[in-house]
Design an enzyme around this catalytic site. Sequence first.
Site, PDB file in Angstrom:
ATOM      1  CB  THR A  57      -0.910   0.033   1.243  1.00 46.03           C
ATOM      2  OG1 THR A  57      -0.115   0.359   2.405  1.00 46.03           O
ATOM      3  CG2 THR A  57      -1.591  -1.318   1.467  1.00 46.03           C
ATOM      4  CB  CYS A  58       0.111   4.849   0.185  1.00 46.35           C
ATOM      5  SG  CYS A  58      -0.853   5.085  -1.321  1.00 46.35           S
ATOM      6  CG  ASN A  59       0.696   4.919   4.730  1.00 47.78           C
ATOM      7  OD1 ASN A  59       1.362   5.821   4.234  1.00 47.78           O
ATOM      8  ND2 ASN A  59      -0.538   5.101   5.161  1.00 47.78           N
ATOM      9  CB  SER A 116      -3.615   2.979   9.652  1.00 47.63           C
ATOM     10  OG  SER A 116      -3.997   1.714   9.179  1.00 47.63           O
ATOM     11  CB  THR A 122     -12.450   1.148   7.158  1.00 50.55           C
ATOM     12  OG1 THR A 122     -12.795   2.200   6.232  1.00 50.55           O
ATOM     13  CG2 THR A 122     -13.088   1.454   8.501  1.00 50.55           C
ATOM     14  CD  GLU A 199     -11.109   2.451  -0.764  1.00 49.14           C
ATOM     15  OE1 GLU A 199     -11.659   2.435   0.347  1.00 49.14           O
ATOM     16  OE2 GLU A 199     -10.455   1.484  -1.217  1.00 49.14           O
ATOM     17  CG  MET A 200      -6.108   8.553  -1.541  1.00 51.95           C
ATOM     18  SD  MET A 200      -6.701   8.655   0.183  1.00 51.95           S
ATOM     19  CE  MET A 200      -5.834   7.248   0.888  1.00 51.95           C
TER      20      MET A 200
END
Length: 434
Positions: A57-59, A116, A122, A199-200
């Site tokens: 993911t991004c993180n 997160s 979520t 989604e973001m």
Amino acid sequence: MDMQLLTIGINHHTAPVALRERVAFPLEQIKPALSTFKSVFLGHPAPNAPEAAILSTCNRTELYCATNDRAARDAAIRWMSDYHRIPADELAPHVYALPQSEAVRHAFRVASGLDSMVLGETQILGQMKNAVRTASEAGSLGTYLNQLFQRTFAVAKEVRGTTEIGAQSVSMAAAAVRLAQRIFEQVAQQRVLFIGAGEMIELCATHFAAQGPRELVVANRTAERGAKLAERFGGRAMPLADLPARMHEFDIIVSCTASTLPIIGLGAVERAVKARRHRPIFMVDLAVPRDIEPEVGKLKDVFLYTVDDLGAIVREGNASRQAAVAQAEAIIETRVQNFMQWLDARSIVPVIRHMHTQADALRRAEVERARKMLARGDDPDAVLDALSQALTNKLIHGPTSALNRANGADRDSLIDLMRGFYQHAPRSSDTSDR
């Protein structure tokens, strides 16, 4: 060696976005990557190929695996380094390697939103489910990771259903709006461009649309999807190819695509700033790998923020929910212990299977011998008696031999163990000489 769980990864706690983007896996690369990871272990002495799943993911980029290879930790880190062509000494200081219960606890915390940047968010749960689905399609899941992830999703549901972990959270999208308001007093007077339609971007569009911007435009590689998103918020779509020529029209630009290379370069932004006569541009790059070349942030009239920059604003809202965090951590700790009990129980399965195999081999041999006795006309009662006697002798031969060989404390432990097996065994006081 029993199967061991292991998680290898980097995230926003351990590495800056400049490194995270270099170890990110585009969706289309995950299945081939899982295949190459499993091939690393083909020459190892461990008898089983590892189970594996990749969450990117991004993180965070994380490799979850189950293996009975003692060298799995070093092999996994080396594989990640080689796959992304990053020197091991550059990557290693940022990598965490979590074995067994630590890996389980980490998975539960990640899915519950406790790890997160946006506490309690979520989106990560859906991303983890997608990672599991991809691993399943790649044929790299097995009993252990299947069980881990099913319990992970159940724990996340329990945490979100029984705590206030997600209440009043400041999302990345909301943080972007707050930053924009620091640059432009009235977002309602600005033209906003969204690049991407995932989604973001959808979340960001929701928050910015609530401010009633002067214009809202979506540029996406797939025109139909971009148009659909723009229509939802009363905006319009723009071909992504028009971006260089029209960038100067927008005051706020938010980008989050799946591109592996930057789609907005320094030269294009310099031309846009010049065309705007140095009126400021607010830019948010939520993509990993980044969509906007980092050098853009050095331009005088450009305010460029990345996911890590937005994280500082997000963390301001996390402190108020520490009671919910403590409650969630307590739930997770209980579920970790439950899972480890299941994992410990799995270690005896091969032993039980071997016992069944041996007992069945004895049974078949004695049944065959009994058939031969019957075929030559022996008395059936005598054959049954011989069969039962032979089975009894062979089944208790192993335990009896072990007792005879044991000494001291080992013998006492075996005696207690045997008494547990044979509930009707006489107590020591009953076996004294009479």
